[in-house]
Design a protein around this motif. Structure first.
Motif, mmCIF file in Angstrom:
data_model
loop_
_atom_site.group_PDB
_atom_site.id
_atom_site.type_symbol
_atom_site.label_atom_id
_atom_site.label_comp_id
_atom_site.label_asym_id
_atom_site.label_seq_id
_atom_site.Cartn_x
_atom_site.Cartn_y
_atom_site.Cartn_z
ATOM 1 N N ARG A 159 -4.158 -1.932 -6.640
ATOM 2 C CA ARG A 159 -3.572 -1.348 -7.246
ATOM 3 C C ARG A 159 -1.843 -0.870 -6.854
ATOM 4 O O ARG A 159 -1.203 -0.547 -7.185
ATOM 5 C CB ARG A 159 -4.439 -0.443 -8.271
ATOM 6 N N LEU A 188 0.537 -2.552 -7.439
ATOM 7 C CA LEU A 188 0.591 -2.737 -8.820
ATOM 8 C C LEU A 188 1.791 -2.180 -9.560
ATOM 9 O O LEU A 188 2.141 -1.680 -10.734
ATOM 10 C CB LEU A 188 -0.886 -3.507 -9.815
ATOM 11 N N ALA A 230 3.989 2.125 -15.207
ATOM 12 C CA ALA A 230 2.791 1.740 -16.681
ATOM 13 C C ALA A 230 3.455 2.507 -17.757
ATOM 14 O O ALA A 230 3.596 3.323 -17.035
ATOM 15 C CB ALA A 230 1.920 1.812 -15.498
ATOM 16 N N SER A 258 -3.053 -2.961 -15.179
ATOM 17 C CA SER A 258 -3.133 -3.434 -13.849
ATOM 18 C C SER A 258 -4.878 -3.013 -12.990
ATOM 19 O O SER A 258 -4.966 -3.705 -12.708
ATOM 20 C CB SER A 258 -2.112 -2.256 -13.494
#
Length: 762
Positions: A59, A62, A67, A76
């Motif tokens: 994460r 990511l 987002a 995600s």
């Protein structure tokens, strides 16, 4: 070959990762990645700290990609976890090969069994999910492979046995941080090999093995306890989860019985293959392989049994068989025994047959995995549909949902105000909402397994959409809640019931748990006020066999309406009450709903309690159709796994109907168990002596009939469904059920013939 298998597996799964988590447990894992707190079920106990730590690491990477919404953020987190399921599924190929080679030194057999394991539909599908099952199994297999290799090297006096044993112990301790169930896969084998090693090497290796296990555990246990707020809070969360599992799950240890044990065994060995022909073939081969190993390779069979047998016992006794993913650790043993069975049949064709079995498994497994990756969570799809509908809605609704759905949607920015959803009592929040005078329509997200919405006027409920998993959940996601969602719009209900009503098996169970019912205190239904006449249909049971008669009293706004007495034999009753115009008039207070109450007590006036229940209820204006189940019908039964509700009919089952001035369209669907009935039977629908439908049925049936008002008037509102013979289950099954049965009716619609009807049976 092993590298090729692992690479193909990884590419196939990374290409089909799901967009959203499905089910409460998967959402708990996603929440754990976002904000780890076991006490708050982020995730649920025991916490799965190693798996969550890997997800958090992914994460972090990511997060470099922005987002823009909660949904993208969820995706995600889902990807961060599901990716590791795919990676560890690929790693498992190497561990399986090493383990099987250590059990018996045959590389081709080991590769064939490893390929069959990862191609099993249950394994293949779960390697796409953001859950810890595959990663935990893979870690346990790695520990087993190292431990078993140490055993073989020690037996053959080869160097490196001690090193592998200690490393296997460390990985075993670490594997418990993926899933606590890894304990049953690793520690029994580790203990046996450690004792064997100490006996042969005559050293103190067991000290280093124990230290390695403890070190592997402490690496995740200390951060877990600290992150949970200390030992006290973590132990409380752990014991609470254990209590929930024991109370809510169906386990042999709490509900023993031959039937339950047989069903758990079938689910364990057959369901993972998701196809009955494939399952029969695999199980048959595994049985042959088992016999073959016992006869010719007892040591290898003992090692296989030691590796997986303790988990099999633990699973059967202490885990809910409804959750098929718990069977994953049994698959390697089944696959290995199946390959051994193939060898027993034809040793020269083993690899070809094993390859064919693997391809057959992939043929079953790949379509569901691909469709799951495309669709994701049914609950989130329903919310997306609601957002789109809100753009066109003339009146802004409020949202309500079942408890499991609310837990799945905890991370969502919901598009409208939301009513609370306490477990098992969600409809009571709707009762509170409508009793405040609120008039906005309710958009309700319902679990298909739940039936409590029958406590609300059926004419006010409109099914807007159904959202399901695009495959048979029994074989891939059994036990997942919610497995699907039905979106209902409920607007201005004509009535709704409070607690204590037993209109469905589910609501009867809740009433029993809450100690509510007409025999304990008046049960209440709130009825919308109206100036016109109305019809009430109420039915129920006297539940004390051989007990004294019970008197029922029905009142509206504390005004007595009618009383009646019911004896214990036969115990069932159904009554139709006519309410004249003005009986539901609006009072000066302006309240929208009248209070209809039903209570019961001993008919002799002593006030003694006689157990009773109300199982049928409807109230509509006099120009609407109302019907109930009279003589010859039995209580409703429900199978939540199959989402099937039915009611048995005797050879002569009577419906009591108020036609409201309309000719009627009647649709009856169900099953005629030809095996118990001795072949096909003739089913007839008639009012009085006039026949309106007749059909010969031997299995599933759907009968549609048009019944004019005149015929019903002449039969005093009685419509009879007759079958030319019946059966008593106890006579053939010896199960103690002495009811006289004929048809299992799963669907009954009676509507005004002027109303457009769906095709009967659809």
């Amino acid at each position: 070959m092993t590298v090729l298998l692992a690479t193909a597996f990884l590419i196939a799964h990374l290409s089909f990762l799901p967009p959203t988590p499905t089910g409460v447990d998967a959402v708990n894992f996603a929440l754990g990645v976002r904000d780890f707190n076991v006490a708050e079920h982020r995730p649920h106990a025991p916490g799965y700290p190693v798996f969550i730590a890997l997800g958090k690491t992914t994460r972090t990477v990511l997060e470099r990609f922005p987002a823009g919404s909660a949904a993208e953020l969820m995706r995600s987190e889902t990807f961060a976890l599901a990716m590791w399921s795919a990676v560890f599924g690929a790693i498992a190929v190497f561990s399986l090969r090493l383990l099987f080679r250590a059990i018996e030194p045959d590389d081709r057999r080991a590769v064939a069994a490893a390929a069959l394991t990862i191609a099993c539909p249950l394994f293949w599908f779960n390697a796409n999910r953001p859950m810890s099952d595959i990663s935990g199994l893979s870690a346990a297999l790695a520990a087993q492979a190292l431990t078993m290799t140490a055993f073989r090297r020690n037996r053959e006096a080869m160097p490196g046995a001690r090193t592998r044993l200690i490393l296997g112990a460390f990985v075993a301790g670490l594997a418990m941080g993926f899933r606590s169930q890894a304990t049953w896969l690793t520690l029994p084998l580790l203990a046996f090999v450690t004792i064997d090693h100490a006996r042969r090497a005559r050293d103190r290796s067991w000290v280093y093995v124990a230290a390695a296990v403890v070190t592997g555990i402490l690496l995740w246990a200390i951060p877990l306890v600290v992150a949970s707020g200390g030992p006290t809070r973590y132990v409380a969360a752990l014991t609470g989860q254990a209590g929930d599992d024991l109370s809510s799950g169906t386990m042999l240890v709490t509900a023993p019985g031959f039937k339950a044990a047989a069903l758990a065994l079938v689910r364990m060995v057959a369901y993972p293959w998701a196809d009955k022909y494939l399952a029969v073939l695999i199980v048959s081969l595994a049985a042959i392989g088992c016999i073959r190993m016992i006869m010719t390779a007892r040591l290898a069979f003992g090692l296989l049994a030691l590796s997986f047998g303790p988990y099999v016992i633990y699973h059967l006794m202490f885990q809910d068989a409804a959750f098929l993913r718990y069977v994953l650790p049994v698959l390697p043993a089944l696959a290995y025994l199946s390959v051994r069975g193939l060898e027993a049949i034809s040793s020269r064709m083993t690899m070809g047959f094993a390859a064919a079995l693997t391809v057959a498994c992939l043929y079953v497994a790949i379509p569901p995995a691909a469709s799951y990756a495309e669709t994701g969570s049914p609950s989130l799809r329903a919310v997306d549909a609601m957002r789109n509908q809100l753009l066109r809605a003339e009146r802004r609704p409020v949202l309500a949902m079942h408890h499991a759905v609310s837990r799945v949607l905890r991370l969502e920015d919901l598009p409208a105000p939301t009513i609370p959803a306490p477990p098992k009592h969600e409809w009571l929040e709707l009762v509170k909402y409508w009793n405040t005078g609120a008039e906005a329509p309710v958009w309700f997200l319902a679990e298909p397994e739940r039936t409590d919405l029958t406590l609300i006027d059926p004419t006010s409920r409109r099914l807007v959409g159904s959202y399901r998993l695009p495959f048979d959940r029994r074989f891939f996601m059994s036990g997942v809640r919610p497995s699907g969602v039905d979106w209902y719009e409920i607007d201005s209900p004509g009535w709704f019931a409070a607690d204590g009503w037993a209109l469905m098996p589910e609501t009867a169970g809740v009433a029993s748990e809450d100690a509510r019912g007409p025999d304990r205190a008046p049960i209440i239904a709130y009825v919308r006020r109206r100036p016109d006449a109305a019809v009430v249909m109420v039915g129920g049971r006297h539940l004390d066999p051989g007990g004294q008669p019970a008197r029922f009293d029905l009142s509206i706004d504390d005004r007595p309406i009618e009383s009646w007495v019911v004896g214990s034999d036969p115990g069932f009753f159904l009554r139709t009450l006519q309410l004249p115009a003005g009986a539901l008039r609006s009072p000066q207070t302006g309240e929208r709903y009248s209070r209809l109450q039903i209570r019961s007590a001993a008919a002799d006036g002593s006030g003694a309690r006689v157990r009773t229940s109300i199982e049928q209820f409807d109230l509509q204006s006099a120009d609407r159709v109302v019907f109930g189940f009279g003589d010859g019908w039995y209580e409703q039964e429900y199978d939540p796994d199959a989402l099937r509700l039915w009611r048995w009919a005797s050879p002569k089952a009577v419906l009591r109907i108020h036609h409201g001035g309309h000719d009627l369209a009647v649709c009856v669907t169900g099953q005629a168990p030809a095996g118990q009935l001795g072949g096909a039977v003739t089913m007839t629908v008639r009012a009085g002596n006039q026949v309106f439908g007749r059909v010969t049925v031997s299995r599933d049936f759907a009968l549609r009939a048009q019944v004019p008002t005149g015929a019903l008037d002449r039969s005093d509102g009685l419509l009879t469904i007759e079958t030319d013979r019946g059966f008593v289950p106890d006579a053939t099954l010896g199960n103690g059920d002495r009811r006289l049965l004929a048809l299992r009716v799963s669907g009954l619609r009676i509507d005004a013939a002027t109303v457009e009807q769906p095709q009967c049976g659809k």
